[in-house]
Write a protein that holds these residues in place. Structure first.
Motif, PDB file in Angstrom:
ATOM      1  N   PRO A 273       7.397   5.163  -7.349  1.00 53.38           N
ATOM      2  CA  PRO A 273       8.381   4.267  -7.969  1.00 53.38           C
ATOM      3  C   PRO A 273       7.728   3.358  -9.010  1.00 53.38           C
ATOM      4  O   PRO A 273       6.617   2.866  -8.823  1.00 53.38           O
ATOM      5  N   GLU A 274       8.443   3.171 -10.104  1.00 50.95           N
ATOM      6  CA  GLU A 274       8.010   2.243 -11.151  1.00 50.95           C
ATOM      7  C   GLU A 274       8.309   0.816 -10.674  1.00 50.95           C
ATOM      8  O   GLU A 274       9.138   0.624  -9.787  1.00 50.95           O
ATOM      9  N   PRO A 275       7.675  -0.196 -11.272  1.00 49.58           N
ATOM     10  CA  PRO A 275       7.945  -1.576 -10.857  1.00 49.58           C
ATOM     11  C   PRO A 275       9.431  -1.964 -10.850  1.00 49.58           C
ATOM     12  O   PRO A 275       9.872  -2.633  -9.916  1.00 49.58           O
ATOM     13  N   PRO A 276      10.254  -1.530 -11.832  1.00 51.86           N
ATOM     14  CA  PRO A 276      11.678  -1.880 -11.743  1.00 51.86           C
ATOM     15  C   PRO A 276      12.356  -1.267 -10.505  1.00 51.86           C
ATOM     16  O   PRO A 276      13.207  -1.898  -9.889  1.00 51.86           O
ATOM     17  N   GLU A 277      11.971  -0.053 -10.148  1.00 51.72           N
ATOM     18  CA  GLU A 277      12.529   0.578  -8.947  1.00 51.72           C
ATOM     19  C   GLU A 277      12.113  -0.180  -7.697  1.00 51.72           C
ATOM     20  O   GLU A 277      12.904  -0.350  -6.769  1.00 51.72           O
ATOM     21  N   GLU A 278      10.857  -0.603  -7.653  1.00 53.78           N
ATOM     22  CA  GLU A 278      10.368  -1.357  -6.496  1.00 53.78           C
ATOM     23  C   GLU A 278      11.105  -2.691  -6.380  1.00 53.78           C
ATOM     24  O   GLU A 278      11.468  -3.112  -5.285  1.00 53.78           O
TER      25      GLU A 278
ATOM     26  N   GLN B  92       0.849  -1.191   0.000  1.00 56.00           N
ATOM     27  CA  GLN B  92       0.000   0.000   0.000  1.00 56.00           C
ATOM     28  C   GLN B  92       0.885   1.243   0.000  1.00 56.00           C
ATOM     29  O   GLN B  92       1.776   1.370   0.824  1.00 56.00           O
ATOM     30  N   ARG B  93       0.672   2.156  -0.925  1.00 59.88           N
ATOM     31  CA  ARG B  93       1.450   3.391  -0.996  1.00 59.88           C
ATOM     32  C   ARG B  93       0.914   4.376   0.036  1.00 59.88           C
ATOM     33  O   ARG B  93      -0.297   4.557   0.141  1.00 59.88           O
ATOM     34  N   PRO B  94       1.798   5.036   0.782  1.00 57.91           N
ATOM     35  CA  PRO B  94       1.324   6.065   1.710  1.00 57.91           C
ATOM     36  C   PRO B  94       0.711   7.229   0.950  1.00 57.91           C
ATOM     37  O   PRO B  94       1.095   7.516  -0.187  1.00 57.91           O
ATOM     38  N   GLY B  95      -0.220   7.917   1.580  1.00 58.34           N
ATOM     39  CA  GLY B  95      -0.842   9.081   0.962  1.00 58.34           C
ATOM     40  C   GLY B  95       0.125  10.262   0.913  1.00 58.34           C
ATOM     41  O   GLY B  95       1.169  10.262   1.558  1.00 58.34           O
TER      42      GLY B  95
ATOM     43  N   HIS C  91      15.676   0.216   5.784  1.00 62.58           N
ATOM     44  CA  HIS C  91      14.486  -0.566   6.124  1.00 62.58           C
ATOM     45  C   HIS C  91      13.711  -1.032   4.891  1.00 62.58           C
ATOM     46  O   HIS C  91      13.407  -2.210   4.752  1.00 62.58           O
ATOM     47  N   CYS C  92      13.414  -0.098   3.969  1.00 62.14           N
ATOM     48  CA  CYS C  92      12.595  -0.466   2.797  1.00 62.14           C
ATOM     49  C   CYS C  92      13.397  -0.589   1.505  1.00 62.14           C
ATOM     50  O   CYS C  92      12.886  -1.073   0.501  1.00 62.14           O
ATOM     51  N   GLY C  93      14.656  -0.130   1.495  1.00 59.61           N
ATOM     52  CA  GLY C  93      15.494  -0.238   0.299  1.00 59.61           C
ATOM     53  C   GLY C  93      15.275   0.845  -0.737  1.00 59.61           C
ATOM     54  O   GLY C  93      15.883   0.806  -1.810  1.00 59.61           O
ATOM     55  N   HIS C  94      14.427   1.843  -0.434  1.00 55.39           N
ATOM     56  CA  HIS C  94      14.156   2.912  -1.411  1.00 55.39           C
ATOM     57  C   HIS C  94      15.433   3.700  -1.688  1.00 55.39           C
ATOM     58  O   HIS C  94      16.119   4.113  -0.777  1.00 55.39           O
TER      59      HIS C  94
ATOM     60  N   TRP D 246      11.899  16.803  -0.008  1.00 58.77           N
ATOM     61  CA  TRP D 246      11.932  16.652  -1.455  1.00 58.77           C
ATOM     62  C   TRP D 246      11.666  15.200  -1.856  1.00 58.77           C
ATOM     63  O   TRP D 246      10.935  14.937  -2.810  1.00 58.77           O
ATOM     64  N   VAL D 247      12.250  14.255  -1.137  1.00 55.76           N
ATOM     65  CA  VAL D 247      12.003  12.841  -1.444  1.00 55.76           C
ATOM     66  C   VAL D 247      10.509  12.547  -1.295  1.00 55.76           C
ATOM     67  O   VAL D 247       9.908  11.876  -2.145  1.00 55.76           O
ATOM     68  N   GLY D 248       9.892  13.063  -0.224  1.00 58.74           N
ATOM     69  CA  GLY D 248       8.459  12.852  -0.025  1.00 58.74           C
ATOM     70  C   GLY D 248       7.621  13.483  -1.118  1.00 58.74           C
ATOM     71  O   GLY D 248       6.667  12.887  -1.626  1.00 58.74           O
TER      72      GLY D 248
END
Length: 144
Positions: free
Chosen positions: A126-131, A9-12, A46-49, A116-118
């Motif tokens: 993020p696109e599926p390859p980024e995820e 689920q993507r955060p708002g 934590h999430c790898g972003h 800025w990241v937010g």
């Protein structure tokens, strides 16, 4: 039959921006974003972003920092004039404005980067390859 992994689920947008204002990873909310006051990690542990998503990425953070600093300076200057009118202490306003413009951007620098990241994630998810890259980075043991 193959199972399709459910997308997280993507955060708002409000949550992304709030996390950025709090110097947390906007994507997952982890607080381990910086290695020092100015040094930001390449990825969220934590999430790898990946924070630096493209060439020239941090120009947006610089623009946020400049815009907030100048808005604050404008408010300081106008409020100082209004509160002291008709005997405005011009020298005091000048010195206060110089101190504000010299110190605030330095203190606000880390916040401008996570904000800025937010903001970027809010309008450019993020696109599926980024995820997939984030999942791979998250599962890789540290130091490899």
């Amino acid at each position: 039959m193959t199972e399709v992994a459910a997308r997280p689920q993507r955060p708002g947008r409000v949550r992304l921006l709030t996390r950025g204002l709090l110097r947390r990873c906007p994507n997952c909310g982890s607080g381990d974003v910086f290695t020092g006051f100015f040094a930001m990690r390449e990825r969220c542990p934590h999430c790898g972003h990946r924070y630096d998503r493209e060439e020239g990425y941090w120009l947006g953070a610089m623009a946020i920092n400049i815009a907030v600093t100048e808005a604050l300076f404008g408010a300081f200057f106008v409020l100082g004039m209004v509160l002291t009118w008709p005997d405005v202490p011009w020298t005091g306003l000048l010195i206060g404005g110089l101190l504000l413009n010299a110190t605030f951007p330095v203190v606000f620098y880390p916040v401008s980067k996570t904000l800025w990241v937010g903001l970027d994630l809010a309008f450019h998810p993020p696109e599926p390859p980024e995820e997939a890259e984030a999942i791979t980075a998250r599962e890789r043991p540290p130091g490899i």
